[in-house]
Design a protein around this motif. Structure first.
Motif, short mmCIF file in Angstrom:
data_model
loop_
_atom_site.label_atom_id
_atom_site.label_comp_id
_atom_site.label_asym_id
_atom_site.label_seq_id
_atom_site.Cartn_x
_atom_site.Cartn_y
_atom_site.Cartn_z
N UNK A 28 3.90 3.47 21.16
CA UNK A 28 5.00 2.53 21.29
C UNK A 28 6.11 3.09 22.17
N UNK A 47 0.46 4.06 1.11
CA UNK A 47 0.40 4.87 2.31
C UNK A 47 1.17 4.29 3.49
N UNK A 48 1.72 3.08 3.31
CA UNK A 48 2.17 2.35 4.49
C UNK A 48 3.32 3.04 5.22
N UNK A 91 0.84 -1.20 0.00
CA UNK A 91 0.00 0.00 0.00
C UNK A 91 0.87 1.25 0.00
N UNK A 148 3.70 7.45 19.23
CA UNK A 148 3.49 7.87 20.63
C UNK A 148 3.22 6.70 21.57
N UNK A 186 3.60 6.24 5.93
CA UNK A 186 3.09 7.22 6.89
C UNK A 186 2.39 6.55 8.06
N UNK A 187 2.19 5.23 7.96
CA UNK A 187 1.60 4.51 9.09
C UNK A 187 2.54 4.53 10.29
N UNK A 232 3.94 6.79 11.87
CA UNK A 232 3.63 7.78 12.90
C UNK A 232 2.44 7.39 13.76
N UNK A 233 1.64 6.46 13.29
CA UNK A 233 0.52 6.00 14.11
C UNK A 233 1.01 5.19 15.31
N UNK A 234 2.18 4.58 15.14
CA UNK A 234 2.70 3.74 16.22
C UNK A 234 3.53 4.53 17.23
#
Lengths: 268, 291
Positions: B15, B3-4, B1, B13, B6-7, B9-11
């Motif tokens: 993590x 977009x993967x 994908x 904070x 930019x994923x 940054x979802x982890x």
């Protein structure tokens, strides 16, 4: 009718102690001595409630509990939903690995990491601070929240995400406009579960707080016990003040409480 | 994908916090368990397996604590499972009154363990206590006790408190399990002339295995984690008779300042929980398969 009998007995086992708690909080120590369980002849009093707010920094403890709980629940939900979204979107070995790393956290009893955690927080200068408590709270409940939310997000139809991506939405947009609105039921269940855990938590305040300014309600109750030993009227006044928000919320949102805490148990 | 990337940054904070305040301390506990660190000084020494040896051979209190923990756990698991299942069966239908009673039984779960500890300290109180007063009134004065002061029974007094605290929560899980059993299976059993017990043994219980697994596993873990309740009600006394592993670790670390040894006990604690959880799932799974 026969089956109603045990049901009523069990109900009394819950109700009678709670009624006695309320009753005792409105008695003096003297009255409790003379008549531990009944209503005193000379009437109920409210002096314990006045005394507890005068002598103790009760309003302060209450405010600390509110602040710690609100921030812990909010940030745990925010970070765990982001992680759950990331895991769901990755949907490959890396996602599975990260999922496993978080889930392992649910297996480890708090007492294992407690000792190094204490010295770490001390080194960081975060003992006796609400920020320290909040950061620790988030880390501790993150695994279970990730577990609940990932389980839910995996069941959401992929087509919705694909459609949003085709329309040109980036990850943040997909997350905030598609995933979050759809995940509200499981997020509210997780929120209630977290709310109960953080509001009632004793261990971390016990470890990390020594100054009166940062004491939360459960720790305040414990300190009370040391101070008033068997002064049950005072202790129960504290119990009632500490439990009131939770009880009021339960009366109005009972269905959600049961669903939320049970979801936590089922996944935990 | 596409977009993967930019994923990432979802982890970040979550993590980071998890790494700093959870993974790092947990791994450190393993490290400290091989040292004689007192938790305060800069210096400590590597002592190999000394702490573990001490737990197994040189520490008679730890042995007692482990036994207490098992007594507490088994009492809670057995009592709580029976109570929760029995009342779940009585309250299975979603009538107005049943929903009310379920909500009432669930209520203690939302209280803090310190509050529950105070409530039950009062119930058990030798002079004011509801329990002794009730026994007196019922003509059973001979049974009155210092329920938390008697070293032989204090651990069971605590177990009852734990059941009062959490049975309602397990009841809800059983109700969900019972309601998912198809009605026609009961009909078949009725037509075949099965007795109530036979129906329970051959229809209800096997199909309830998944909920029973959850209840037993969760109750086990929960009773191991009953730290607050024990800490606030007895503080491990009298004479260590209610000390469980969780409170013992706290005592050793923060009253005795033996962080190294406490870490070793905590690592053992984690292993015990791991083994029990594993065995439980295995036993309950094989039970289901053999059916």
């Amino acid at each position: 009718m026969l089956r109603k009998f045990p049901v009523i007995i069990y109900a009394l086992l819950i109700i009678v102690p709670l009624l006695i708690v309320v009753l005792t909080s409105m008695k003096t120590m003297q009255q409790t001595f003379q008549n531990p369980l009944g209503v005193p002849d000379d009437g109920l009093v409210f002096e314990n409630y006045a005394a507890i707010f005068e002598e103790q920094n009760m309003a302060g403890y209450f405010a600390n509990s509110v602040i710690v709980t609100i921030f812990s629940v909010t940030f745990t939900l925010l970070f765990s939903s982001m992680i759950a979204f990331g895991i769901t979107m990755l949907n490959n070995w890396l996602g599975n690995l990260l999922f496993t790393v978080f889930i392992l956290g649910m297996m480890v009893p708090a007492q294992v990491s407690m000792i190094p955690l204490y010295s770490l927080v001390l080194d960081l200068g975060l003992t006796n601070s609400l920020v320290g408590l909040i950061l620790v709270n988030i880390s501790v409940t993150l695994p279970i929240a990730v577990f609940i939310l990932t389980g839910f997000m995996r069941t959401l139809p992929k087509e919705l995400i694909e459609a949003a991506v085709i329309d040109g939405a980036g990850n943040w947009k997909v997350f905030s406009r598609v995933i979050i609105p759809l995940s509200l039921p499981s997020m509210s269940a997780a929120a209630i579960f977290l709310f109960v855990i953080h509001w009632n938590d004793l261990l971390y305040p016990l470890l990390l707080v020594t100054e009166d300014d940062y004491v939360t309600l459960p720790l305040a109750l414990l300190q009370f016990q040391g101070q008033y030993s068997t002064n049950y009227p005072m202790l129960f006044t504290g119990v009632i003040i500490a439990s009131l928000p939770m009880v009021i919320a339960y009366v109005f949102l009972q269905r959600f409480f049961v669903a939320g805490i049970t979801a936590g148990a089922m996944k935990g | 994908m596409k977009n993967s990337k930019s994923l990432f940054w979802f982890f970040v904070p979550g993590f980071l916090l998890y790494l700093v305040f959870f993974l790092y301390p947990t791994v450190s506990a393993l490290f400290y368990s091989f040292t004689d660190w007192d938790g305060l000084s800069e210096n400590f020494q590597y002592v190999g397996f000394e702490n573990y040896e001490r737990a197994f051979t040189g520490d008679s209190i730890f042995k007692k604590v482990a036994v207490n923990n098992l007594q507490f756990m088994f009492t809670v698991v057995i009592l709580q499972t029976i109570v929760a299942l029995a009342f779940a069966m009585l309250l299975i239908r979603n009538t107005r009154t049943n929903v009310f009673f379920r909500a009432l039984y669930f209520f203690p779960t939302i209280l803090s363990s310190v509050s529950v500890a105070f409530i039950w300290a009062f119930i058990y109180d030798p002079t004011f206590g509801i329990l002794n007063n009730f026994l007196e009134a019922a003509g059973l004065g001979a049974l009155t006790q210092s329920w938390l002061g008697n070293a032989d029974i204090a651990i069971y007094s605590l177990a009852i408190t734990q059941v009062w605290f959490h049975a309602g929560q397990m009841l809800i899980i059983f109700v969900a399990g019972l309601q998912s059993i198809p009605e026609d299976l009961y009909e078949v059993a009725r037509i075949e002339g099965a007795s109530k017990w036979q129906t329970f043994r051959n229809v209800t219980w096997p199909l309830l295995a998944p909920s029973a697994t959850i209840v037993v596993a969760y109750t086990t873990i929960q009773s191991f984690k009953a730290f607050d309740l024990v800490f606030a009600m007895t503080g491990g006394g009298p004479n260590n008779s209610t000390e469980i592993i969780a409170t013992y670790i706290y005592e050793v670390a923060f009253r005795g300042y033996e962080f190294g040894y406490a870490s070793a006990v905590s690592v053992l604690f984690m292993l015990i929980i791991g083994i029990i959880t594993y065995l439980q799932f295995k036993a309950l799974r094989s039970d289901r398969v053999s059916y």
